[in-house]
Design a protein around this motif. Structure first.
Motif, PDB file in Angstrom:
ATOM      1  N   ASP A  87       0.869  -1.171   0.000  1.00  0.00           N
ATOM      2  CA  ASP A  87       0.000   0.000   0.000  1.00  0.00           C
ATOM      3  C   ASP A  87       0.905   1.219   0.000  1.00  0.00           C
ATOM      4  O   ASP A  87       1.764   1.358   0.867  1.00  0.00           O
ATOM      5  CB  ASP A  87      -0.884   0.042   1.254  1.00  0.00           C
ATOM      6  CG  ASP A  87      -2.078  -0.875   1.168  1.00  0.00           C
ATOM      7  OD1 ASP A  87      -2.327  -1.452   0.088  1.00  0.00           O
ATOM      8  OD2 ASP A  87      -2.784  -1.020   2.175  1.00  0.00           O
ATOM      9  N   TRP A 130      -9.417   4.105  -2.116  1.00  0.00           N
ATOM     10  CA  TRP A 130      -8.100   3.850  -2.676  1.00  0.00           C
ATOM     11  C   TRP A 130      -8.200   3.363  -4.100  1.00  0.00           C
ATOM     12  O   TRP A 130      -9.283   3.038  -4.594  1.00  0.00           O
ATOM     13  CB  TRP A 130      -7.316   2.862  -1.812  1.00  0.00           C
ATOM     14  CG  TRP A 130      -7.866   1.460  -1.797  1.00  0.00           C
ATOM     15  CD1 TRP A 130      -7.448   0.412  -2.570  1.00  0.00           C
ATOM     16  CD2 TRP A 130      -8.917   0.941  -0.977  1.00  0.00           C
ATOM     17  NE1 TRP A 130      -8.176  -0.710  -2.277  1.00  0.00           N
ATOM     18  CE2 TRP A 130      -9.087  -0.411  -1.289  1.00  0.00           C
ATOM     19  CE3 TRP A 130      -9.743   1.492   0.003  1.00  0.00           C
ATOM     20  CZ2 TRP A 130     -10.026  -1.227  -0.687  1.00  0.00           C
ATOM     21  CZ3 TRP A 130     -10.689   0.686   0.617  1.00  0.00           C
ATOM     22  CH2 TRP A 130     -10.827  -0.661   0.274  1.00  0.00           C
ATOM     23  N   VAL A 132      -6.642   0.504  -6.778  1.00  0.00           N
ATOM     24  CA  VAL A 132      -5.914  -0.751  -6.970  1.00  0.00           C
ATOM     25  C   VAL A 132      -5.209  -0.655  -8.316  1.00  0.00           C
ATOM     26  O   VAL A 132      -5.817  -0.268  -9.317  1.00  0.00           O
ATOM     27  CB  VAL A 132      -6.865  -1.967  -6.943  1.00  0.00           C
ATOM     28  CG1 VAL A 132      -6.097  -3.264  -7.176  1.00  0.00           C
ATOM     29  CG2 VAL A 132      -7.655  -2.020  -5.632  1.00  0.00           C
ATOM     30  N   CYS A 142      -1.708  -0.926  -4.011  1.00  0.00           N
ATOM     31  CA  CYS A 142      -2.777   0.049  -3.832  1.00  0.00           C
ATOM     32  C   CYS A 142      -2.182   1.425  -3.522  1.00  0.00           C
ATOM     33  O   CYS A 142      -1.146   1.523  -2.876  1.00  0.00           O
ATOM     34  CB  CYS A 142      -3.695  -0.346  -2.670  1.00  0.00           C
ATOM     35  SG  CYS A 142      -4.589  -1.891  -2.966  1.00  0.00           S
TER      36      CYS A 142
END
Length: 144
Positions: A87, A130, A132, A142
């Protein structure tokens, strides 16, 4: 006692993938060993043939806070979904969706310009929002 952590990517082209992740993470190339001006110089001195000098690459957090990221050449292509992903925060601090989303979109556009692909935009019941994505070799991550 904590342990040292290094993140490792299998890659078809370690140097190219390292360049992408340097941009995505704000990292820098891992400096060459002492006494060498470059990794190519070090590898040549160690007898590594030119055709094998893209077998590995590494990047590091310039602030020393994040883990080293290592890229190793593998012969097989990526197959299937990652069981682990990164992330990437587009902003240094957490804020409201209205505050953060323009920075997320800016980073997503920059990464797409460097070979990433948008998979989908997501939201959850907690208000998290968020994007992807996949890197140039298809590894999922992400941006939030």
């Amino acid at each position: 006692m904590s342990r040292h952590l290094q993140v490792v990517f299998d890659a078809a082209g370690p140097a190219a993938l390292a360049e992408f992740w340097k941009l995505a993470l704000g990292y820098v190339s891992d400096p060459p060993p002492g006494g060498f001006a470059s990794w190519d110089q070090a590898l040549a001195a160690w007898g590594v043939p030119a055709e094998n000098r893209d077998d590995a690459n590494a990047i590091v957090d310039p602030d020393g806070a994040g883990p080293r990221v290592f890229f190793q050449k593998v012969p097989e292509a990526k197959a299937g979904k990652n069981r682990l992903h990164l992330d990437v925060s587009a902003t240094p601090t957490r804020g409201t969706d209205a505050e953060m989303w323009p920075e997320i979109e800016r980073l997503v556009a920059e990464l797409v310009g460097h070979g990433a692909t948008v998979v989908e935009e997501r939201r959850n019941a907690f208000g998290d929002h968020w994007m992807v994505m996949t890197d140039p070799e298809g590894n999922e991550f992400c941006v939030h």
